[in-house]
Scaffold this active site. Structure first.
Site, PDB file in Angstrom:
ATOM      1  N   CYS A 160       0.844  -1.208   0.000  1.00  0.00           N
ATOM      2  CA  CYS A 160       0.000   0.000   0.000  1.00  0.00           C
ATOM      3  C   CYS A 160       0.872   1.248   0.000  1.00  0.00           C
ATOM      4  O   CYS A 160       1.721   1.420   0.869  1.00  0.00           O
ATOM      5  CB  CYS A 160      -0.904  -0.001   1.237  1.00  0.00           C
ATOM      6  SG  CYS A 160      -1.675   1.608   1.548  1.00  0.00           S
ATOM      7  N   CYS A 184       0.490   3.371   3.441  1.00  0.00           N
ATOM      8  CA  CYS A 184       0.901   2.887   4.761  1.00  0.00           C
ATOM      9  C   CYS A 184       2.224   3.543   5.182  1.00  0.00           C
ATOM     10  O   CYS A 184       3.054   3.879   4.336  1.00  0.00           O
ATOM     11  CB  CYS A 184       1.052   1.353   4.738  1.00  0.00           C
ATOM     12  SG  CYS A 184      -0.513   0.474   4.997  1.00  0.00           S
ATOM     13  N   HIS A 187      -4.102   0.518   8.194  1.00  0.00           N
ATOM     14  CA  HIS A 187      -4.658   0.250   6.856  1.00  0.00           C
ATOM     15  C   HIS A 187      -6.099  -0.257   6.903  1.00  0.00           C
ATOM     16  O   HIS A 187      -6.870  -0.064   5.957  1.00  0.00           O
ATOM     17  CB  HIS A 187      -3.767  -0.793   6.170  1.00  0.00           C
ATOM     18  CG  HIS A 187      -4.096  -1.068   4.735  1.00  0.00           C
ATOM     19  ND1 HIS A 187      -3.689  -0.245   3.705  1.00  0.00           N
ATOM     20  CD2 HIS A 187      -4.782  -2.083   4.137  1.00  0.00           C
ATOM     21  CE1 HIS A 187      -4.106  -0.741   2.542  1.00  0.00           C
ATOM     22  NE2 HIS A 187      -4.781  -1.855   2.778  1.00  0.00           N
ATOM     23  N   ASN A 193     -13.326  10.246  -1.002  1.00  0.00           N
ATOM     24  CA  ASN A 193     -13.997   9.253  -1.842  1.00  0.00           C
ATOM     25  C   ASN A 193     -13.804   7.920  -1.165  1.00  0.00           C
ATOM     26  O   ASN A 193     -12.675   7.462  -1.029  1.00  0.00           O
ATOM     27  CB  ASN A 193     -13.376   9.192  -3.243  1.00  0.00           C
ATOM     28  CG  ASN A 193     -13.616  10.460  -4.034  1.00  0.00           C
ATOM     29  OD1 ASN A 193     -14.649  11.108  -3.896  1.00  0.00           O
ATOM     30  ND2 ASN A 193     -12.651  10.836  -4.868  1.00  0.00           N
ATOM     31  N   SER A 212      -9.071   4.313  -5.193  1.00  0.00           N
ATOM     32  CA  SER A 212      -8.241   3.222  -5.710  1.00  0.00           C
ATOM     33  C   SER A 212      -7.443   2.530  -4.611  1.00  0.00           C
ATOM     34  O   SER A 212      -6.665   1.634  -4.874  1.00  0.00           O
ATOM     35  CB  SER A 212      -7.304   3.748  -6.799  1.00  0.00           C
ATOM     36  OG  SER A 212      -6.700   4.951  -6.399  1.00  0.00           O
ATOM     37  N   HIS A 235      -6.860   2.083   2.041  1.00  0.00           N
ATOM     38  CA  HIS A 235      -6.263   2.748   3.210  1.00  0.00           C
ATOM     39  C   HIS A 235      -7.078   4.009   3.508  1.00  0.00           C
ATOM     40  O   HIS A 235      -7.323   4.805   2.613  1.00  0.00           O
ATOM     41  CB  HIS A 235      -4.800   3.112   2.912  1.00  0.00           C
ATOM     42  CG  HIS A 235      -4.054   3.512   4.142  1.00  0.00           C
ATOM     43  ND1 HIS A 235      -3.083   2.735   4.719  1.00  0.00           N
ATOM     44  CD2 HIS A 235      -4.187   4.595   4.950  1.00  0.00           C
ATOM     45  CE1 HIS A 235      -2.637   3.336   5.811  1.00  0.00           C
ATOM     46  NE2 HIS A 235      -3.292   4.467   5.965  1.00  0.00           N
ATOM     47  N   HIS A 259      -8.311   7.379   3.784  1.00  0.00           N
ATOM     48  CA  HIS A 259      -7.717   8.667   3.404  1.00  0.00           C
ATOM     49  C   HIS A 259      -8.730   9.544   2.696  1.00  0.00           C
ATOM     50  O   HIS A 259      -9.738   9.066   2.181  1.00  0.00           O
ATOM     51  CB  HIS A 259      -6.503   8.452   2.498  1.00  0.00           C
ATOM     52  CG  HIS A 259      -6.861   8.030   1.092  1.00  0.00           C
ATOM     53  ND1 HIS A 259      -7.309   6.762   0.777  1.00  0.00           N
ATOM     54  CD2 HIS A 259      -6.857   8.714  -0.090  1.00  0.00           C
ATOM     55  CE1 HIS A 259      -7.544   6.679  -0.521  1.00  0.00           C
ATOM     56  NE2 HIS A 259      -7.294   7.854  -1.076  1.00  0.00           N
ATOM     57  N   GLN A 301      -8.878  13.679   0.561  1.00  0.00           N
ATOM     58  CA  GLN A 301      -8.076  14.572  -0.268  1.00  0.00           C
ATOM     59  C   GLN A 301      -8.435  16.017   0.011  1.00  0.00           C
ATOM     60  O   GLN A 301      -9.494  16.311   0.577  1.00  0.00           O
ATOM     61  CB  GLN A 301      -8.340  14.289  -1.748  1.00  0.00           C
ATOM     62  CG  GLN A 301      -7.993  12.893  -2.206  1.00  0.00           C
ATOM     63  CD  GLN A 301      -8.035  12.773  -3.732  1.00  0.00           C
ATOM     64  OE1 GLN A 301      -7.499  13.609  -4.455  1.00  0.00           O
ATOM     65  NE2 GLN A 301      -8.689  11.732  -4.220  1.00  0.00           N
TER      66      GLN A 301
HETATM   67  O1  LIG Z   1      -7.369  11.317  -6.944  1.00  0.00           O
HETATM   68  P1  LIG Z   1      -7.803   9.881  -7.117  1.00  0.00           P
HETATM   69  O2  LIG Z   1      -8.231   9.244  -5.832  1.00  0.00           O
HETATM   70  O3  LIG Z   1      -6.794   9.063  -7.874  1.00  0.00           O
HETATM   71  O4  LIG Z   1      -9.091   9.956  -8.068  1.00  0.00           O
HETATM   72  C1  LIG Z   1     -10.421  10.009  -7.651  1.00  0.00           C
HETATM   73  O5  LIG Z   1     -10.771  11.273  -7.101  1.00  0.00           O
HETATM   74  C2  LIG Z   1     -10.672  12.400  -7.966  1.00  0.00           C
HETATM   75  C3  LIG Z   1     -11.215  13.618  -7.232  1.00  0.00           C
HETATM   76  O6  LIG Z   1     -12.554  13.474  -6.855  1.00  0.00           O
HETATM   77  C4  LIG Z   1     -11.405  12.176  -9.294  1.00  0.00           C
HETATM   78  O7  LIG Z   1     -11.065  13.217 -10.187  1.00  0.00           O
HETATM   79  C5  LIG Z   1     -11.041  10.841  -9.931  1.00  0.00           C
HETATM   80  O8  LIG Z   1     -11.867  10.615 -11.071  1.00  0.00           O
HETATM   81  C6  LIG Z   1     -11.243   9.715  -8.899  1.00  0.00           C
HETATM   82  O9  LIG Z   1     -10.889   8.476  -9.464  1.00  0.00           O
END
Ligand SMILES: O=P(O)(O)O[C@H]1O[C@H](CO)[C@@H](O)[C@H](O)[C@H]1O
Ligand SMILES: O=P(O)(O)O[C@H]1O[C@H](CO)[C@@H](O)[C@H](O)[C@H]1O
Lengths: 347, 347
Positions: B51, B54, B113, B153, B161, B164, B166, B168
């Site tokens: 990961c 991590c 994780h 997300n 993806s 873990h 997290h 943004q």
């Molecule tokens: O930044 P990541 O996690 O790779 O990507 C994810 O979040 C982003 C922000 O919402 C989006 O633009 C991406 O389509 C989504 O896959």
């Protein structure tokens, strides 16, 4: 265009909705370790006894389809909108609601379970357009219907629960939001210039020739400058037509041709039956004059990197702003370079 | 509320964005034969050597994470926004664009994780809020940053993806679209009433008690009247606070508590690690006074019928209007009745 915009983050304005889109061209380098989708199933039978859209079969609501041999429409057995809902508004402090009425229909594009638009003949597609015309005019002439939304959800990834080629029509009393946004911008431009903003836009795009995918006698298919989805496109008649009911016979054929050509290009991007939602925006059927309207059909396909990796419109996109990685020009370059012949029919 | 609105199609107004949502309560009877999702994976190890989030592991960009033991943030290796992009606008006929600059960060919620918010302790969640506060203030004090979008997300279905835990942060120069919409409505109400629209809204919701999921000393979690996603919710401080930097210590704790309580409810709906995008909308960091702002955190979860069947926002929703099947009140009823204890910890 200022050169570094092609590699640097920037925002573009959608002149139809007045909304912005964030473009991050440098971000295509990002590796993908996330969710993948199943690739679309192919090799379907021409008739599927368990399909509720095939001719003569029983539908989910218990009715039977006729043995139709041309595009066929019927009222959705699970309509989200219902006719005869009493007009009523509710206002209580900060809560506002209003009753809404309408009619939802399903449009079977073909009796053949295995077909999709790119695999149909131009004259078969012309028949679909004829049915769309009939529905737009008939539904629209109903006093209580002020807007007719024709659309297609294609592919399981786009919420389509049956591969039988079909689209939908949701016709309703109120003019929906996305259309409202467009009306104000189309109107403002019309009032100022006494020209259709889309006629001027097509003229400019044809001159620049950076985002045009296909062009024929009466129609253009292009990636709009402000496209949100990776391979979003728009089909427009060159002449300002408020709605599809106004198409001449030769325009109707041009429209069918470009629909076939564009959807072939789509399938050829990843050699798969390309999923999308497509919809036609046209003049409201509110009995008013709409000199500002220029109908157009948009395609919003979710795929980004392959037949199994889509663009997620989540997090930032939901809370802040739609965002895309590849530019409209890069996407156009890809689509332009693809064969005009469907990948399944290459020699 | 007029009785038949609970069973009949209607539209509701989002008082924050000024946009409408179509509600079709009768439509839940529709059978589902379409796409299903994989249920979320559980049983993850506390440390995963592969990961990239991590502690001590190598990231995709080649750097190494420190051996962090509290929430930890770093600049996204594949940032969609970049600092030091020269301000520039492009205007050519009907094409408009402008350069955009910003900073994208990743916020690891925990070194562990295997955790998710509902499984963390209240004091662990308080540490996440402290890091969000620090980031909002530091990023926001940058002259070039006028808006800081904190979001998460969660789940592969939401484009995440890596499991873990997290979130943004995308901080940028221009104020993004969704926030612009809210600013105008918050402002108009403030100017007219010299009150926060959300303070008045909370007061009304607490009195009606139809859509409240959890309430504690300083916070409320509710399903807004205009919710779009089936189980969409909103967490709000009872007191008008323009941003999270203004939380008192006891408010911060209340916020952490309600975050835990709400996300436990989510997991208990379908006994699964519930996917969603969550985001905090707060005052722009443009150096102006924002007396109209009342920060709030929204959750947009995609699931509708089960851990594997989601609501598709496609076709009609993209071209016309967001649409939902179950009403906000039905969803609130379900969430209220669920246990306060996480399903994996039931005795
Ligand atoms: O930044 P990541 O996690 O790779 O990507 C994810 O979040 C982003 C922000 O919402 C989006 O633009 C991406 O389509 C989504 O896959
Ligand atoms: O009507 P269908 O095909 O069952 O349903 C599909 O299209 C509708 C209209 O875009 C959406 O509301 C649904 O979420 C989607 O699954």
């Amino acid at each position: 265009m200022a050169n570094n915009f092609n590699n640097n983050p920037h925002r573009r304005l959608n002149i139809l909705t007045g909304e912005w889109i964030l473009v991050s061209p440098h971000r295509t380098k990002r590796p993908w370790q996330g969710k993948t989708e199943k690739s679309a199933t192919t090799d379907l039978p021409e008739y599927d006894p368990s399909c509720y859209l095939c001719p003569t079969n029983e539908r989910m609501g218990g009715e039977f389809n006729p043995g139709y041999d041309k595009p066929y429409s019927f009222v959705n057995d699970f309509s989200a909108l219902l006719p005869d809902v009493e007009e009523e508004t509710y206002e209580n402090g900060l809560l506002y609601a209003e009753a809404e009425s309408g009619i939802c229909k399903v449009v079977c594009f073909s009796p053949n379970h295995a077909l999709t638009l790119p695999l149909m003949s131009v004259s078969d597609i012309t028949e679909i357009i004829s049915l769309w015309q009939k529905e737009y005019i008939e539904l629209g002439s109903n006093e209580a219907i002020n807007h007719v939304q024709i659309f297609e959800n294609k592919g399981g990834i786009m919420g389509c629960s049956n591969p039988h080629p079909h689209g939908q029509i949701w016709a309703q009393n109120k003019i929906p939001q996305e259309v409202q946004k467009k009306i104000s911008n189309l109107k403002a431009y019309w009032e100022k210039n006494k020209r259709s903003i889309l006629e001027d836009y097509i003229e400019q795009e044809l001159k620049l020739d950076e985002r045009i995918i296909v062009e024929n006698e009466h129609f253009v298919a292009l990636i709009p400058y402000w496209a949100v989805w990776p391979y979003e496109t728009m089909i427009l008649p060159k002449r300002k037509l408020a709605h599809i009911g106004l198409l001449s016979e030769s325009e109707k054929r041009s429209y069918a041709e470009i629909l076939k050509q564009l959807t072939i290009k789509y399938d050829n991007i990843f050699n798969t039956s390309f999923p999308y939602s497509a919809g036609i925006h046209q003049a409201p059927t509110d009995g008013m004059d709409h000199p500002e309207w220029h109908f157009h059909m948009s395609f919003y396909p979710p795929l980004l990197r392959s037949a199994t990796i889509k663009k997620f419109m989540v997090g930032y996109e939901m809370f802040a702003n739609p965002q895309r990685d590849i530019t409209a020009e890069q996407a156009a370059e890809t689509m332009k370079s693809l064969s005009k012949r469907h990948y399944s029919q290459e020699e």
